[in-house]
Design a protein around this motif. Structure first.
Motif, PDB file in Angstrom:
ATOM      1  N   ALA A   1      38.864  31.104  46.586  1.00 32.86           N
ATOM      2  CA  ALA A   1      39.572  31.082  47.862  1.00 32.86           C
ATOM      3  C   ALA A   1      40.919  31.783  47.751  1.00 32.86           C
ATOM      4  CB  ALA A   1      39.771  29.640  48.333  1.00 32.86           C
ATOM      5  N   SER A   2      41.607  31.608  46.633  1.00 28.40           N
ATOM      6  CA  SER A   2      42.899  32.263  46.430  1.00 28.40           C
ATOM      7  C   SER A   2      42.746  33.780  46.391  1.00 28.40           C
ATOM      8  CB  SER A   2      43.543  31.770  45.129  1.00 28.40           C
ATOM      9  OG  SER A   2      43.765  30.382  45.156  1.00 28.40           O
ATOM     10  N   ALA A   3      41.700  34.250  45.720  1.00 24.49           N
ATOM     11  CA  ALA A   3      41.463  35.692  45.643  1.00 24.49           C
ATOM     12  C   ALA A   3      41.181  36.274  47.026  1.00 24.49           C
ATOM     13  CB  ALA A   3      40.297  35.977  44.700  1.00 24.49           C
ATOM     14  N   MET A   4      40.422  35.546  47.849  1.00 20.44           N
ATOM     15  CA  MET A   4      40.129  36.032  49.191  1.00 20.44           C
ATOM     16  C   MET A   4      41.379  36.033  50.075  1.00 20.44           C
ATOM     17  SD  MET A   4      37.059  37.146  49.646  1.00 20.44           S
ATOM     18  CE  MET A   4      37.350  37.922  48.047  1.00 20.44           C
ATOM     19  N   GLN A   5      42.228  35.024  49.931  1.00 20.52           N
ATOM     20  CA  GLN A   5      43.469  35.021  50.704  1.00 20.52           C
ATOM     21  C   GLN A   5      44.363  36.181  50.274  1.00 20.52           C
ATOM     22  OE1 GLN A   5      45.545  31.432  51.817  1.00 20.52           O
ATOM     23  NE2 GLN A   5      43.904  30.141  51.011  1.00 20.52           N
ATOM     24  N   ALA A   6      44.455  36.419  48.963  1.00 21.15           N
ATOM     25  CA  ALA A   6      45.258  37.537  48.472  1.00 21.15           C
ATOM     26  C   ALA A   6      44.698  38.870  48.954  1.00 21.15           C
ATOM     27  CB  ALA A   6      45.323  37.495  46.945  1.00 21.15           C
ATOM     28  N   LEU A   7      43.377  38.974  49.023  1.00 24.35           N
ATOM     29  CA  LEU A   7      42.760  40.197  49.539  1.00 24.35           C
ATOM     30  C   LEU A   7      43.148  40.423  50.994  1.00 24.35           C
ATOM     31  CD1 LEU A   7      40.746  42.550  49.183  1.00 24.35           C
ATOM     32  CD2 LEU A   7      38.938  40.977  49.913  1.00 24.35           C
TER      33      LEU A   7
ATOM     34  N   LEU B   1      37.924  38.411  40.645  1.00 22.96           N
ATOM     35  CA  LEU B   1      38.546  37.090  40.564  1.00 22.96           C
ATOM     36  C   LEU B   1      37.741  36.056  41.347  1.00 22.96           C
ATOM     37  CD1 LEU B   1      42.270  38.181  40.960  1.00 22.96           C
ATOM     38  CD2 LEU B   1      41.231  37.203  38.902  1.00 22.96           C
ATOM     39  N   ALA B   2      37.250  36.457  42.521  1.00 21.48           N
ATOM     40  CA  ALA B   2      36.458  35.521  43.326  1.00 21.48           C
ATOM     41  C   ALA B   2      35.155  35.159  42.617  1.00 21.48           C
ATOM     42  CB  ALA B   2      36.167  36.127  44.699  1.00 21.48           C
ATOM     43  N   GLU B   3      34.505  36.151  42.007  1.00 20.23           N
ATOM     44  CA  GLU B   3      33.275  35.876  41.269  1.00 20.23           C
ATOM     45  C   GLU B   3      33.548  34.982  40.063  1.00 20.23           C
ATOM     46  OE1 GLU B   3      30.260  36.434  41.949  1.00 20.23           O
ATOM     47  OE2 GLU B   3      30.409  37.806  43.646  1.00 20.23           O
TER      48      GLU B   3
END
Length: 316
Positions: A94-100, A145-147
């Motif tokens: 979730a953090s990686a998607m927010q950063a994206l 990172l998400a994976e």
């Protein structure tokens, strides 16, 4: 103001059509997901291939610009990760998607039209350069990172192997690889294939916006305001600011390219952001962030253009 409206209004109309289609029962959730699969696996890779093959790579390769835009975007990606993963203790995926969402701009459907209106023909070159940064650096880093977040609890090497296998199947990266190979070797595509790629690429934007609008139907915003707010602020304010600092630090960047970089960075997040978010259990947050950022970008882009005019960075 009217020029900005002429660019942003069609975006809202297409999203609205998707929303009305879901509201009126014309299309069901499962059917909408099918359109999303078409965008992710067919139309978007074609868009990347077309962008990379329209000009020789030697004509669009500008190391100083790539360095500045890449460093600024990477800084925002890392800042988003620190905020969400380390400070707020959210899951890595979730953090990686927010950063994206804070970092990857909608370069093709918002950034380019706005930049073309303000700086003219250089916007096409910047579109290709930005897509290289986003598709070679930012999006792969966030997806890795998400994976890895999805594979938590496994052996590190097993996680890396699984991540590599999943990325190897990623249609976006496959399209990028094909585009780089074609552009780098100078291969001439057969005309029917070239036309088919062009037709698919043209469908990417409208179909993605239709899916975004449909996915907003029935969305509840309770409990999402913090995440949505920080994604939108990161994308519309922090990203352009980081790009400005990077452009000032990296030498040999012409003012017109600096102006274009700011305009692209100030665009809302990529139109497939909600589709990617769904894969990592962040579909509602990413869709709401996309909506808020798109609406808010009307005002932030207008303000940015006005400020650049005052500073003589651009002139009308």
């Amino acid at each position: 103001m009217l020029d900005i409206l002429a660019i942003t209004t069609p975006i809202f109309l297409l999203m609205g059509i998707g929303y009305v289609a879901r509201w009126g029962g014309i299309i069901q959730r499962e059917q909408l997901q099918g359109v999303g699969v078409f965008v992710l696996y067919c139309a978007l890779p074609a868009l990347v291939i077309r962008a990379l093959t329209q000009q020789p790579l030697s004509d669009i390769f500008q190391p100083s610009y790539l360095l500045a835009y890449g460093l600024g975007s990477l800084f925002v990606l890392c800042a988003g990760l620190v905020l969400c993963w380390k400070l707020q203790r959210q899951p890595l995926n979730a953090s990686a998607m927010q950063a994206l969402g804070m970092t990857a701009s909608n370069s093709g459907f918002v950034g380019y039209p706005v930049a073309a209106m303000v700086i003219g023909s250089p916007a096409a070159v910047l579109l290709a350069l930005n897509m290289l940064v986003e598709n070679l650096l930012i999006i792969p880093a966030a997806l890795i990172l998400a994976e890895m977040g999805n594979q938590q609890g496994s052996n590190v090497w097993q996680t890396l192997r699984q991540t590599a296998r999943n990325l190897a199947k990623n249609p976006l990266l496959i399209g990028l690889t094909v585009g780089v190979v074609i552009a780098g070797t100078g291969i001439d595509m057969p005309l029917p294939i070239e036309k088919a790629i062009h037709m698919l690429a043209e469908a990417a934007g409208p179909a993605a916006l239709f899916v975004i609008g449909g996915s907003l139907f029935g969305l509840r915003a309770q409990g999402m305001m913090r995440d949505v707010g920080q994604i939108v602020v990161g994308k519309l304010l922090l990203h352009p600011l980081a790009i400005l600092v990077a452009c000032l630090l990296v030498p040999s960047i012409e003012p017109v390219y600096m102006a274009g970089a700011l305009l692209f960075a100030a665009a809302p997040m990529i139109s497939i952001y909600p589709l990617l978010g769904q894969r990592y259990h962040l579909g509602d947050v990413s869709a709401a962030a996309m909506l808020v950022a798109t609406v808010a970008s009307f005002f932030t882009l207008s303000l940015l253009i006005w400020l650049m005019t005052l500073s003589d960075l651009v002139a009308f």
